[in-house]
Design an enzyme around this catalytic site. Structure first.
Site, short mmCIF file in Angstrom:
data_model
loop_
_atom_site.label_atom_id
_atom_site.label_comp_id
_atom_site.label_asym_id
_atom_site.label_seq_id
_atom_site.Cartn_x
_atom_site.Cartn_y
_atom_site.Cartn_z
CG ASP A 83 -2.02 1.22 1.27
OD1 ASP A 83 -2.69 1.30 0.04
OD2 ASP A 83 -2.50 1.65 1.93
N GLY A 105 -0.50 8.24 -11.15
CA GLY A 105 -0.92 8.82 -9.79
C GLY A 105 -0.36 10.02 -9.70
NE ARG A 110 5.13 -0.14 -7.02
CZ ARG A 110 4.49 -1.30 -6.53
NH1 ARG A 110 3.71 -1.26 -5.67
NH2 ARG A 110 4.91 -2.23 -7.36
#
Lengths: 198, 198
Positions: free
Chosen positions: B70, B154, B182
């Site tokens: 997440d 995003g 990430r």
């Protein structure tokens, strides 16, 4: 304009009447008395900072003691936001419906336990002859997931104060004044304002 | 499905390839291999909590070690939000353009000094035979006020990492992987995942 007048940094008649009621005076004027006063962008990170910013600008422009406030809704699940951005949460300043729709959509998956919220208000008085005073008021409560009530404005239809069953949009103006963040901040500031009015 | 397979909780081919590249393995499958797996709402207050929630659900459903992540953008001027709500900031899940438009409108009056931001990612591995691991990665930087670049997704077009001039949307995928939240979270988790793959 008599020298013992105080300017409230608002063009909203309702806000002006509310403060006049709390102060029990008629010697308050709103910004409608100064049509050319420049807009002050609310660029500070805190309610106190923005209230002072506005009061200082109006006092400097009018030469009169000036009162300004800044307030907003602080939601636990949003780390205290919308906060100082409450009035422009959906991007455009003052679109209550869009702000409320956005907030409800953002918390759609948030569990009840994190729907705690509070309304916060900072009220500032700045005297161009010297002196600055800031007070704050808040009311704790929680968000509900759909609108209830037609009173108030902004986020009132989804805010239930602690110890109450109804939203602040379901309360009478007097009942809301008695517990509201604005009522509390202005009552705390009232003695200093009255000092300027006498 | 071989017993030494690991499931990555995504239907996004790009994410699957990225993790396969980091782990240097082909024994990863995505959720496309399990079309009926139920959706897990991201109801936790933290990235770590949501990553674990998803990894636990997929591990329980598939009986295989599962990896989930997440991530989101934490903006100083928004008290760290959009945070766990990054993907649904404008109200609807996954509307990148609306999320980005909203964020830029919200910070329109915010001074440069408070446009600091960071991307954060939590990655979790849950083994149905026992064991849970969570790692986090982040990249600090700042927001710019208009989009630049067409890579990434995003909030990449408005995020400039510290020490760089370009946005993460202007970087090559490899350059972005090397510094991204990430990339960092997955590289930290890689040794634990590789333990499951051998």
């Amino acid at each position: 304009m008599p020298a013992d007048t105080v300017v409230l940094a608002t063009r909203n008649e309702g806000k002006l009447r509310e403060l006049a009621r709390i102060l029990d005076t008629e010697r308050l004027v709103g910004l409608d008395a100064f049509p050319d006063v420049p807009d002050v962008p609310e660029t500070e990170a805190t309610f106190e900072g923005n209230a002072l910013l506005k009061a200082r600008a109006i006092a400097a422009y009018t030469g009169l003691p000036a009162v300004a406030d800044d307030s907003g809704l602080c939601v636990d699940a949003l780390n205290g936001m919308p906060g100082v951005l409450s009035a422009r949460w959906a991007g455009k300043h003052g679109d209550d419906q869009a702000n409320l729709d956005l907030l409800l959509a953002q918390v759609a998956d948030v569990p009840e336990a994190r729907l705690g919220a509070r309304f916060v208000c900072a009220a500032a008085l700045v005297d161009p002859a010297g002196g600055e005073w800031v007070t704050t008021g808040e009311v704790a409560g929680r968000l509900i997931r759909e609108r209830r009530g037609s009173g108030g404005f902004g986020y009132d239809p989804v805010f239930v104060p602690s110890g109450f069953q109804e939203t602040t949009a379901e309360m009478t103006p007097e009942a809301k004044d008695a517990i509201s963040h604005r009522g509390r901040a202005f009552r705390a500031l009232a003695p200093y304002i009255q000092g300027k009015l006498t």
